[in-house]
Design an enzyme around this catalytic site. Sequence first.
Site, PDB file in Angstrom:
ATOM      1  N   MET A  40       1.336   4.437  -0.911  1.00 12.67           N
ATOM      2  CA  MET A  40      -0.011   4.232  -0.991  1.00 12.67           C
ATOM      3  C   MET A  40      -1.307   5.181  -1.157  1.00 12.67           C
ATOM      4  O   MET A  40      -2.318   5.267  -2.311  1.00 12.67           O
ATOM      5  CB  MET A  40      -0.480   2.879  -0.469  1.00 12.67           C
ATOM      6  N   ASP A  51      -5.820  14.488  11.253  1.00 15.10           N
ATOM      7  CA  ASP A  51      -5.513  12.881  12.219  1.00 15.10           C
ATOM      8  C   ASP A  51      -6.149  12.100  12.105  1.00 15.10           C
ATOM      9  O   ASP A  51      -7.576  12.168  13.256  1.00 15.10           O
ATOM     10  CB  ASP A  51      -4.609  14.026  13.580  1.00 15.10           C
ATOM     11  N   VAL A  52      -6.182  10.813  11.885  1.00 19.19           N
ATOM     12  CA  VAL A  52      -7.607   9.869  11.794  1.00 19.19           C
ATOM     13  C   VAL A  52      -7.824   9.326  13.164  1.00 19.19           C
ATOM     14  O   VAL A  52      -8.897   8.485  13.929  1.00 19.19           O
ATOM     15  CB  VAL A  52      -6.986   8.189  11.160  1.00 19.19           C
ATOM     16  N   ASN A 106      -7.185   3.727   4.595  1.00 11.20           N
ATOM     17  CA  ASN A 106      -5.829   4.310   3.931  1.00 11.20           C
ATOM     18  C   ASN A 106      -4.527   4.241   5.186  1.00 11.20           C
ATOM     19  O   ASN A 106      -3.584   3.469   5.234  1.00 11.20           O
ATOM     20  CB  ASN A 106      -5.163   4.779   2.831  1.00 11.20           C
ATOM     21  N   TYR A 117       1.921  -4.269  15.277  1.00  8.62           N
ATOM     22  CA  TYR A 117       1.045  -4.092  14.076  1.00  8.62           C
ATOM     23  C   TYR A 117       0.556  -5.364  13.523  1.00  8.62           C
ATOM     24  O   TYR A 117      -0.311  -5.580  12.844  1.00  8.62           O
ATOM     25  CB  TYR A 117       2.427  -4.370  12.997  1.00  8.62           C
ATOM     26  N   LYS A 145      -3.697  -5.925  12.837  1.00  2.88           N
ATOM     27  CA  LYS A 145      -4.155  -5.736  11.681  1.00  2.88           C
ATOM     28  C   LYS A 145      -5.423  -6.556  11.297  1.00  2.88           C
ATOM     29  O   LYS A 145      -5.783  -7.296  10.828  1.00  2.88           O
ATOM     30  CB  LYS A 145      -2.939  -6.153  10.849  1.00  2.88           C
ATOM     31  N   VAL A 187       5.352  -3.945   0.247  1.00  2.00           N
ATOM     32  CA  VAL A 187       5.030  -2.703  -1.072  1.00  2.00           C
ATOM     33  C   VAL A 187       5.804  -1.791  -0.880  1.00  2.00           C
ATOM     34  O   VAL A 187       5.922  -1.056  -0.260  1.00  2.00           O
ATOM     35  CB  VAL A 187       3.517  -1.864  -1.073  1.00  2.00           C
ATOM     36  N   THR A 235       6.804   1.362  -0.974  1.00  2.00           N
ATOM     37  CA  THR A 235       6.947   2.671   0.263  1.00  2.00           C
ATOM     38  C   THR A 235       7.620   3.238   0.619  1.00  2.00           C
ATOM     39  O   THR A 235       8.787   2.441   1.637  1.00  2.00           O
ATOM     40  CB  THR A 235       5.101   2.810   0.345  1.00  2.00           C
TER      41      THR A 235
END
Length: 255
Positions: free
Chosen positions: A18, A60-61, A87, A153, A157, A186, A188
């Site tokens: 994405m 690297d976030v 994202n 996960y 979120k 999605v 991906t």
Amino acid sequence: MSHFDDAVVLVTGGTSGMGSSHVRAYAARGARVIIGGRNEEAGQALTREIGERAAFLPLDVTDETAWLRAVADAEDLFGPITILISNAGVQNPAALIEDTDLQVWQQILAVNVTGHFLAIKHVAPSLRRAGGGSIVTIGSAMAFGGSAFFAPYVASKWALRGLTKSAALELGRDNIRVNAIHPGVVSTPLINEPTVPGQPSIAESYSPDPFAVPRLAQPEEISNALLYLTSPEAAFSTGSELVIDGGLLLGPALQ
């Protein structure tokens, strides 16, 4: 004139899936785009594809020092950031909670929660210097329920929803809007490729057939929603959540 001709857009996780779709969508509409990510080879290839209005920055976030460097470098290249697309995200290998290693739990939350926290923390001052702008976090339809085997996960979120709404309250008077998009499944690499070798991909175990729109989403469909949320047409939207899931959360459709 495009709404994005004067925009400086930072997309995290921008080298594939994405993220790369979002990068292309903004670049096609005249924005200058910073591609943040860890895959330098893919980032540089995407930069060459787009041309001089794009630049790759290693990011690297989960690393606060990397964020400080990335924002400073982005401003040196293109000026203050006006749009942040937060994202970057990762999925945990399928496992029951009791079989999930603590290290896996910590890594998922580090990327999917702390990564967004650091993004907002360090990009908000740049948006303020620009006179305002827009932030969109990319969550998941899984933030509205539970899912066996994917507790880290799902938990991450759910947490991102609260972070996004809190940021919207804090930044609204600075002319900075903060919204969230929650995609369903999605098409991906995150969905089509195994999380770990030998484990089936999500696409292999998930069937969209029962739902109102019986197919996977395409990345471009999420990008189109982003373009709206970060445009002047959405100027009255902040703290909002746009679910794009083909009816997944609604349950099975009438056949």
